[in-house]
Design an enzyme around this catalytic site. Structure first.
Site, PDB file in Angstrom:
ATOM      1  N   MET A 128       0.330   4.094   9.094  1.00  0.00           N
ATOM      2  CA  MET A 128      -0.326   4.370   8.030  1.00  0.00           C
ATOM      3  C   MET A 128      -0.723   5.931   8.024  1.00  0.00           C
ATOM      4  O   MET A 128      -1.402   6.694   9.000  1.00  0.00           O
ATOM      5  CB  MET A 128      -1.712   3.728   8.047  1.00  0.00           C
ATOM      6  CG  MET A 128      -2.473   3.899   6.649  1.00  0.00           C
ATOM      7  SD  MET A 128      -3.735   2.671   6.407  1.00  0.00           S
ATOM      8  CE  MET A 128      -5.082   3.646   6.991  1.00  0.00           C
ATOM      9  N   ASP A 134       0.766  -1.205  -0.035  1.00  0.00           N
ATOM     10  CA  ASP A 134      -0.237  -0.033   0.065  1.00  0.00           C
ATOM     11  C   ASP A 134       0.929   1.313   0.116  1.00  0.00           C
ATOM     12  O   ASP A 134       1.964   1.421   0.788  1.00  0.00           O
ATOM     13  CB  ASP A 134      -0.845  -0.079   1.202  1.00  0.00           C
ATOM     14  CG  ASP A 134      -2.265  -0.743   0.973  1.00  0.00           C
ATOM     15  OD1 ASP A 134      -2.152  -1.432   0.195  1.00  0.00           O
ATOM     16  OD2 ASP A 134      -2.891  -0.709   1.981  1.00  0.00           O
ATOM     17  N   TRP A 177     -13.125  -0.890  -2.937  1.00  0.00           N
ATOM     18  CA  TRP A 177     -12.754  -1.125  -1.750  1.00  0.00           C
ATOM     19  C   TRP A 177     -12.985  -2.731  -1.254  1.00  0.00           C
ATOM     20  O   TRP A 177     -14.240  -2.792  -1.162  1.00  0.00           O
ATOM     21  CB  TRP A 177     -12.868  -0.065  -0.546  1.00  0.00           C
ATOM     22  CG  TRP A 177     -11.918  -0.318   0.819  1.00  0.00           C
ATOM     23  CD1 TRP A 177     -10.900   0.351   1.106  1.00  0.00           C
ATOM     24  CD2 TRP A 177     -12.406  -0.989   1.824  1.00  0.00           C
ATOM     25  NE1 TRP A 177     -10.434  -0.058   2.238  1.00  0.00           N
ATOM     26  CE2 TRP A 177     -11.521  -0.965   2.545  1.00  0.00           C
ATOM     27  CE3 TRP A 177     -13.433  -1.760   2.089  1.00  0.00           C
ATOM     28  CZ2 TRP A 177     -11.534  -1.700   3.798  1.00  0.00           C
ATOM     29  CZ3 TRP A 177     -13.807  -2.797   3.232  1.00  0.00           C
ATOM     30  CH2 TRP A 177     -12.636  -2.381   4.347  1.00  0.00           C
ATOM     31  N   GLU A 233     -10.368  -8.089  -1.666  1.00  0.00           N
ATOM     32  CA  GLU A 233      -9.097  -8.686  -2.666  1.00  0.00           C
ATOM     33  C   GLU A 233      -8.050  -9.097  -1.910  1.00  0.00           C
ATOM     34  O   GLU A 233      -7.360 -10.291  -2.245  1.00  0.00           O
ATOM     35  CB  GLU A 233      -8.660  -7.524  -3.649  1.00  0.00           C
ATOM     36  CG  GLU A 233      -7.560  -6.697  -3.208  1.00  0.00           C
ATOM     37  CD  GLU A 233      -8.106  -5.652  -1.753  1.00  0.00           C
ATOM     38  OE1 GLU A 233      -9.039  -5.482  -1.648  1.00  0.00           O
ATOM     39  OE2 GLU A 233      -6.978  -5.051  -0.890  1.00  0.00           O
ATOM     40  N   ASP A 234      -7.747  -8.604  -0.542  1.00  0.00           N
ATOM     41  CA  ASP A 234      -6.888  -9.417   0.339  1.00  0.00           C
ATOM     42  C   ASP A 234      -7.120 -10.640   0.956  1.00  0.00           C
ATOM     43  O   ASP A 234      -6.391 -11.533   0.932  1.00  0.00           O
ATOM     44  CB  ASP A 234      -6.430  -8.229   1.507  1.00  0.00           C
ATOM     45  CG  ASP A 234      -7.488  -7.610   2.287  1.00  0.00           C
ATOM     46  OD1 ASP A 234      -8.543  -7.869   1.829  1.00  0.00           O
ATOM     47  OD2 ASP A 234      -7.200  -6.933   3.165  1.00  0.00           O
ATOM     48  N   HIS A 238      -5.780   9.167   5.854  1.00  0.00           N
ATOM     49  CA  HIS A 238      -6.494   9.455   4.486  1.00  0.00           C
ATOM     50  C   HIS A 238      -8.117   9.157   4.820  1.00  0.00           C
ATOM     51  O   HIS A 238      -8.330   8.345   5.748  1.00  0.00           O
ATOM     52  CB  HIS A 238      -5.820   8.662   3.375  1.00  0.00           C
ATOM     53  CG  HIS A 238      -6.040   7.114   3.832  1.00  0.00           C
ATOM     54  ND1 HIS A 238      -7.067   6.670   3.101  1.00  0.00           N
ATOM     55  CD2 HIS A 238      -5.150   6.377   3.890  1.00  0.00           C
ATOM     56  CE1 HIS A 238      -7.013   5.196   3.425  1.00  0.00           C
ATOM     57  NE2 HIS A 238      -5.933   5.066   3.827  1.00  0.00           N
ATOM     58  N   ARG A 293     -11.465   7.591   2.551  1.00  0.00           N
ATOM     59  CA  ARG A 293     -11.862   6.934   1.591  1.00  0.00           C
ATOM     60  C   ARG A 293     -11.695   7.719   0.149  1.00  0.00           C
ATOM     61  O   ARG A 293     -12.410   8.908   0.131  1.00  0.00           O
ATOM     62  CB  ARG A 293     -12.990   6.129   1.643  1.00  0.00           C
ATOM     63  CG  ARG A 293     -13.581   5.152   0.505  1.00  0.00           C
ATOM     64  CD  ARG A 293     -12.749   4.039   0.901  1.00  0.00           C
ATOM     65  NE  ARG A 293     -12.448   3.302   2.137  1.00  0.00           N
ATOM     66  CZ  ARG A 293     -13.527   2.666   2.971  1.00  0.00           C
ATOM     67  NH1 ARG A 293     -14.701   2.440   2.516  1.00  0.00           N
ATOM     68  NH2 ARG A 293     -13.007   2.214   4.054  1.00  0.00           N
ATOM     69  N   ASP A 320       0.486   4.176   1.428  1.00  0.00           N
ATOM     70  CA  ASP A 320       0.230   4.893   2.588  1.00  0.00           C
ATOM     71  C   ASP A 320       0.955   4.275   4.080  1.00  0.00           C
ATOM     72  O   ASP A 320       0.629   4.589   5.017  1.00  0.00           O
ATOM     73  CB  ASP A 320      -1.231   5.297   2.803  1.00  0.00           C
ATOM     74  CG  ASP A 320      -2.071   4.156   2.815  1.00  0.00           C
ATOM     75  OD1 ASP A 320      -1.711   3.128   3.130  1.00  0.00           O
ATOM     76  OD2 ASP A 320      -3.506   4.334   2.474  1.00  0.00           O
TER      77      ASP A 320
HETATM   78  C1  UD2 Z   1      -6.862  -1.927   3.464  1.00  0.00           C
HETATM   79  C2  UD2 Z   1      -5.654  -2.633   3.139  1.00  0.00           C
HETATM   80  C3  UD2 Z   1      -5.289  -2.755   1.824  1.00  0.00           C
HETATM   81  C4  UD2 Z   1      -6.506  -3.294   1.081  1.00  0.00           C
HETATM   82  C5  UD2 Z   1      -7.817  -2.383   1.419  1.00  0.00           C
HETATM   83  C6  UD2 Z   1      -8.949  -2.815   0.781  1.00  0.00           C
HETATM   84  C7  UD2 Z   1      -4.546  -2.435   5.460  1.00  0.00           C
HETATM   85  C8  UD2 Z   1      -3.590  -1.589   6.174  1.00  0.00           C
HETATM   86  N1  UD2 Z   1      -4.466  -2.249   4.204  1.00  0.00           N
HETATM   87  O1  UD2 Z   1      -6.582  -0.300   3.279  1.00  0.00           O
HETATM   88  O2  UD2 Z   1      -4.315  -3.255   1.553  1.00  0.00           O
HETATM   89  O3  UD2 Z   1      -6.764  -4.496   1.051  1.00  0.00           O
HETATM   90  O4  UD2 Z   1      -8.119  -2.165   2.825  1.00  0.00           O
HETATM   91  O5  UD2 Z   1      -9.087  -2.757  -0.812  1.00  0.00           O
HETATM   92  O6  UD2 Z   1      -5.376  -3.111   6.102  1.00  0.00           O
HETATM   93  N2  UD2 Z   1      -5.284   3.364  -3.639  1.00  0.00           N
HETATM   94  C9  UD2 Z   1      -4.828   4.657  -4.222  1.00  0.00           C
HETATM   95  N3  UD2 Z   1      -5.708   5.586  -4.772  1.00  0.00           N
HETATM   96  C10 UD2 Z   1      -6.893   5.169  -4.675  1.00  0.00           C
HETATM   97  C11 UD2 Z   1      -7.386   4.123  -3.822  1.00  0.00           C
HETATM   98  C12 UD2 Z   1      -6.462   3.178  -3.300  1.00  0.00           C
HETATM   99  O7  UD2 Z   1      -3.448   4.652  -4.449  1.00  0.00           O
HETATM  100  O8  UD2 Z   1      -7.794   6.340  -4.906  1.00  0.00           O
HETATM  101  C13 UD2 Z   1      -4.069   2.529  -3.115  1.00  0.00           C
HETATM  102  C14 UD2 Z   1      -3.208   2.902  -2.181  1.00  0.00           C
HETATM  103  O9  UD2 Z   1      -2.061   2.187  -2.557  1.00  0.00           O
HETATM  104  C15 UD2 Z   1      -3.863   2.602  -0.902  1.00  0.00           C
HETATM  105  C16 UD2 Z   1      -4.333   1.059  -1.142  1.00  0.00           C
HETATM  106  O10 UD2 Z   1      -4.933   1.090  -2.691  1.00  0.00           O
HETATM  107  O11 UD2 Z   1      -2.899   2.435   0.128  1.00  0.00           O
HETATM  108  C17 UD2 Z   1      -5.568   0.594  -0.296  1.00  0.00           C
HETATM  109  O12 UD2 Z   1      -6.673   1.466  -0.415  1.00  0.00           O
HETATM  110  P1  UD2 Z   1      -6.994   2.468   0.984  1.00  0.00           P
HETATM  111  O13 UD2 Z   1      -5.888   3.017   1.506  1.00  0.00           O
HETATM  112  O14 UD2 Z   1      -8.032   3.184   0.684  1.00  0.00           O
HETATM  113  O15 UD2 Z   1      -7.546   1.405   1.749  1.00  0.00           O
HETATM  114  P2  UD2 Z   1      -7.483   0.866   3.431  1.00  0.00           P
HETATM  115  O16 UD2 Z   1      -6.475   2.022   4.088  1.00  0.00           O
HETATM  116  O17 UD2 Z   1      -8.500   0.791   4.133  1.00  0.00           O
HETATM  117 MN    MN Z   2      -4.867   3.177   3.397  1.00  0.00          MN
END
Ligand code: UD2
Ligand code: MN
Length: 344
Positions: A286, A194, A256, A259-260, A289, A291, A196
């Site tokens: 992290m 990721d 969102w 996939e993991d 940010h 959504r 972030d």
């Molecule tokens: C969680 C998971 C992530 C993924 C996601 C569900 C953790 C720490 N991370 O992240 O691996 O499974 O849930 O899909 O649990 N991104 C962009 N631009 C966008 C949207 C996403 O660059 O507009 C990329 C970026 O690398 C980001 C990653 O996708 O870090 C995951 O998206 P998120 O950070 O919005 O989701 P998060 O933090 O819930």
């Molecule tokens: Mn994130």
């Protein structure tokens, strides 16, 4: 007396015969098993190798060739690098620029670096899915380059950028990263990262082992605790073969979530067991940010997760189609831009 000796001999002889028979049966059974296993491995290897062949062999005088000559002279790096620092305090400067990060990393070219003093134990590609997170990318690059160098890795950083503003697909971007990175180098290990998440402790080694690894045990925003026991999000490490074996990620998770977990199910279906670093080592910050637009919660995700065992063979690396818009070799990373919505 005579009778006794004859009886004794024939008894021994019969015992020997039985033993030989058993050995033959065991030998036959195991040889069938191993022949099967050995046939499987080259099949997988050939396919991954053929993915990379065209470009790796096609490009003359690339970094790879020069590195090969250089590397041949060096001893292997130690299994524990002498440069590791352990837990460090991360600082995120609000006015940081890309030029500053480039100036801090003069020995990184085209996103690549390898130790000068020894031959790295693994070639590692870091794959980062990305859209509209420039500041996060900058912070990650700033911390990740020195972190990976302290670990004495031969590494390359790839940022896979989804063009347009339609639904984001993290998993498919990572499949693209795997396929495209193999055109540069036959990477041993892939880190799916990721944008972030910044690692806090360089004892968290970015390399692959004989089982897939989940590197994020905890992060600041969840009190550094594992979210749930099967959690496989954020940052994972799979070898080239492990990822190939499960046919990569599914391409069907738009938006969102899910996939993991899908990748975890693929790994488990192949009887692999996920390992993690110790909690004090697998720590991440992290960057805050909200959504993102275009990455709304995927309400289909539960339905998709029920189908994994049925569809993994046909949905994944083998069916990942995309339009490659550009590949740019920037100083600190390779930027791959893809379009998922027009014809490949
Ligand atoms: C969680 C998971 C992530 C993924 C996601 C569900 C953790 C720490 N991370 O992240 O691996 O499974 O849930 O899909 O649990 N991104 C962009 N631009 C966008 C949207 C996403 O660059 O507009 C990329 C970026 O690398 C980001 C990653 O996708 O870090 C995951 O998206 P998120 O950070 O919005 O989701 P998060 O933090 O819930
Ligand atoms: Mn994130």
């Amino acid at each position: 007396m005579n009778f006794n000796v004859t009886f004794h001999l024939s008894y021994r002889f019969r015992l020997l015969l039985l033993f030989t028979l058993c050995l033959t049966v065991v030998g036959w059974a195991t040889s069938n098993y191993f022949v099967g296993a050995i046939q499987e491995i080259p099949k997988a290897k050939d396919l991954v190798a053929s993915l990379s062949k065209g470009v790796v062999l096609g490009k003359k005088g690339t970094v790879t060739d020069e590195a090969f000559v250089e590397k041949a002279k060096l001893d292997n790096c130690p299994s524990v690098s002498p440069h590791l620092k352990g837990q460090t305090k991360l600082v995120f400067k609000p006015d940081l620029t890309l030029e500053e990060v480039q100036a801090e990393n003069p020995t990184v070219h085209r996103g690549r670096h390898r130790p000068e003093e020894c031959r790295a134990l693994q070639r590692v590609a870091i794959l980062i899915p990305h859209r509209h997170r420039e500041k996060h990318l900058l912070y990650l690059l700033e911390h990740l380059h020195p972190f990976l160098q302290r670990q004495q890795l031969d590494y390359g950083i790839y940022v896979i950028h989804q063009a347009g503003s339609k639904k984001f697909n993290r998993a498919k971007l990572l499949n693209v990263g795997y396929i495209e990175a193999l055109k540069d180098e036959i990477w041993d290990c892939f880190i799916f990262h990721d944008v972030d998440l910044v690692p806090e402790n360089d004892l968290n080694l970015y390399r692959c082992e004989d089982q897939p690894r989940h590197l994020v045990v905890g992060r600041n925003s969840t009190g550094y605790r594992l979210r749930y026991s099967g959690y496989f999000g954020g940052v994972t490490a799979l070898s080239r073969e492990q990822f190939f074996k499960v046919n990569g990620f599914s391409n069907n998770y738009w938006g969102w979530g899910g996939e993991d977990d899908d990748l975890r199910l693929r790994v488990e279906l192949h009887r692999m067991k996920i390992t993690r670093p110790l909690p004090e080592v697998g720590k991440y910050t992290m960057i805050f940010h909200k959504r993102d637009q275009g990455n709304e919660v995927n309400i289909e995700r539960m339905n998709l997760l029920h189908q994994v065992s049925r569809v993994w063979r046909t949905d994944g690396l083998s069916s990942c189609d995309y339009k490659l818009l550009s590949v740019n070799y920037n100083p600190l990373y390779v930027n791959i831009t893809v379009d998922f919505w027009s014809d490949p």
